[in-house]
Design a protein around this motif. Structure first.
Motif, PDB file in Angstrom:
ATOM      1  N   UNK A  37       0.816  -1.204   0.000  1.00 11.93           N
ATOM      2  CA  UNK A  37       0.000   0.000   0.000  1.00 11.93           C
ATOM      3  C   UNK A  37       0.855   1.261   0.000  1.00 11.93           C
ATOM      4  N   UNK A  38       2.181   1.122  -0.063  1.00  8.64           N
ATOM      5  CA  UNK A  38       3.047   2.293  -0.113  1.00  8.64           C
ATOM      6  C   UNK A  38       4.015   2.311   1.047  1.00  8.64           C
ATOM      7  N   UNK A  39       4.983   3.235   1.025  1.00  8.37           N
ATOM      8  CA  UNK A  39       6.008   3.289   2.061  1.00  8.37           C
ATOM      9  C   UNK A  39       5.447   3.794   3.378  1.00  8.37           C
ATOM     10  N   UNK A  40       6.014   3.343   4.523  1.00  8.00           N
ATOM     11  CA  UNK A  40       5.548   3.824   5.816  1.00  8.00           C
ATOM     12  C   UNK A  40       6.121   5.195   6.111  1.00  8.00           C
ATOM     13  N   UNK A  41       5.371   5.981   6.879  1.00  6.30           N
ATOM     14  CA  UNK A  41       5.853   7.299   7.292  1.00  6.30           C
ATOM     15  C   UNK A  41       6.613   7.154   8.603  1.00  6.30           C
ATOM     16  N   UNK A  42       7.791   7.759   8.681  1.00  5.86           N
ATOM     17  CA  UNK A  42       8.571   7.684   9.905  1.00  5.86           C
ATOM     18  C   UNK A  42       8.203   8.825  10.836  1.00  5.86           C
ATOM     19  N   UNK A  43       8.213   8.541  12.138  1.00  7.59           N
ATOM     20  CA  UNK A  43       8.001   9.566  13.151  1.00  7.59           C
ATOM     21  C   UNK A  43       9.240   9.720  14.026  1.00  7.59           C
ATOM     22  N   UNK A  44      10.306   9.063  13.654  1.00  2.00           N
ATOM     23  CA  UNK A  44      11.520   9.080  14.459  1.00  2.00           C
ATOM     24  C   UNK A  44      12.352  10.311  14.106  1.00  2.00           C
ATOM     25  N   UNK A  45      12.514  11.271  15.025  1.00  2.00           N
ATOM     26  CA  UNK A  45      13.285  12.474  14.700  1.00  2.00           C
ATOM     27  C   UNK A  45      14.740  12.179  14.397  1.00  2.00           C
ATOM     28  N   UNK A  46      15.278  11.103  14.985  1.00  2.00           N
ATOM     29  CA  UNK A  46      16.672  10.756  14.698  1.00  2.00           C
ATOM     30  C   UNK A  46      16.839  10.281  13.263  1.00  2.00           C
ATOM     31  N   UNK A  47      15.837   9.545  12.756  1.00  2.00           N
ATOM     32  CA  UNK A  47      15.881   9.110  11.362  1.00  2.00           C
ATOM     33  C   UNK A  47      15.808  10.308  10.424  1.00  2.00           C
ATOM     34  N   UNK A  48      14.914  11.243  10.742  1.00  2.00           N
ATOM     35  CA  UNK A  48      14.775  12.438   9.910  1.00  2.00           C
ATOM     36  C   UNK A  48      16.075  13.238   9.920  1.00  2.00           C
ATOM     37  N   UNK A  49      16.665  13.413  11.114  1.00  2.00           N
ATOM     38  CA  UNK A  49      17.907  14.176  11.218  1.00  2.00           C
ATOM     39  C   UNK A  49      19.034  13.501  10.440  1.00  2.00           C
ATOM     40  N   UNK A  50      19.074  12.178  10.463  1.00  2.00           N
ATOM     41  CA  UNK A  50      20.123  11.449   9.739  1.00  2.00           C
ATOM     42  C   UNK A  50      19.972  11.634   8.225  1.00  2.00           C
ATOM     43  N   UNK A  51      18.733  11.546   7.741  1.00  2.00           N
ATOM     44  CA  UNK A  51      18.500  11.720   6.308  1.00  2.00           C
ATOM     45  C   UNK A  51      18.843  13.146   5.879  1.00  2.00           C
ATOM     46  N   UNK A  52      18.454  14.116   6.695  1.00  2.00           N
ATOM     47  CA  UNK A  52      18.753  15.514   6.365  1.00  2.00           C
ATOM     48  C   UNK A  52      20.262  15.742   6.333  1.00  2.00           C
ATOM     49  N   UNK A  53      20.983  15.144   7.294  1.00  2.00           N
ATOM     50  CA  UNK A  53      22.439  15.290   7.317  1.00  2.00           C
ATOM     51  C   UNK A  53      23.069  14.665   6.073  1.00  2.00           C
TER      52      UNK A  53
END
Length: 236
Positions: A37-53
């Protein structure tokens, strides 16, 4: 073989089902299922920060025709490698929410192919958001304790323990001012120790050892032992 020209972003659905554990921004960590049904949405701020970095250094790119997310290879200028599927899903999520933006088109070599890919940019608002997260401090937590663990209390001392030898081989024991005591009776080569009601407490090698045994039996720390009449009249 080419990667494909600029087109609208297309996210290719995967049919294989898998799961991943995410630490939620609010609430407890959750097991997130990835299905068709599609990719899951992450709510982990550490994951978001890692991707942004990663988007800032060494950089991320997107092949718009296939939706494939690539990571720039700093050791090979103009080359890039595919990121893990979960990272790619997170990049797509951040693009959809506006936390990442698409930049200019670059000619990229990837996995024996070459073609155009769009750079992924980090807006200032996203950089400021990550900076605020980095200044947050976790709430200190008390160490967990078992709910039924009894509190340790300091054991009371008996004070001076009196041993009164009333007849050869028999003594009465008084545990200071506690009101507790017992009887010690010679039993062969050792001493039988009884409580105030005549129940067996144990055996000891001497009157002194018997007095200390009685103190511990009643829940006290043994104090000094004073033996009356034992050496003067009967001996041990």
């Amino acid at each position: 073989m080419v990667l494909g020209g600029p087109r609208h972003l297309v996210v290719v659905r995967m049919t294989a089902q898998s799961t991943t554990v995410q630490d939620a921004l609010f609430g407890e960590p959750a097991l997130v299922e990835t299905d068709d049904h599609g990719p899951p949405a992450t709510q982990d701020p550490r994951e978001v920060a890692r991707i942004v970095a990663t988007a800032q250094e060494p950089g991320l790119l997107l092949i718009e025709r296939t939706g494939l997310v690539l990571r720039a290879d700093p050791a090979r200028p103009g080359c890039a490698d595919a990121v893990p599927r979960h990272d790619g899903d997170t990049v797509v999520q951040l693009l959809d929410t506006g936390h990442l933006k698409l930049g200019g088109t670059h000619h990229i070599h990837h996995n024996g192919s070459e073609g155009p890919a769009r750079s992924i940019l980090v807006p200032k608002a996203t950089r400021d958001m990550i900076a605020r997260w980095q200044h947050l401090r976790p709430i200190p937590q008390r160490p967990a304790t078992a709910p039924n663990t009894p509190k340790q209390t300091r054991q009371r001392s008996t004070g001076v323990i009196g041993v009164d030898v009333v007849q050869p081989g028999k003594a009465l024991v008084t545990l200071g001012a506690t009101g507790a005591g017992g009887t010690v009776i010679r039993d062969g080569g050792r001493y039988r120790v009884e409580n105030d009601h005549g129940a067996l407490v144990g055996h000891a090698s001497s009157y002194r050892a018997a007095a200390r045994l009685l103190a511990r039996y009643h829940g006290y720390t043994p104090g000094p032992v004073e033996i009356e009449h034992e050496h003067r009249t009967y001996g041990r």
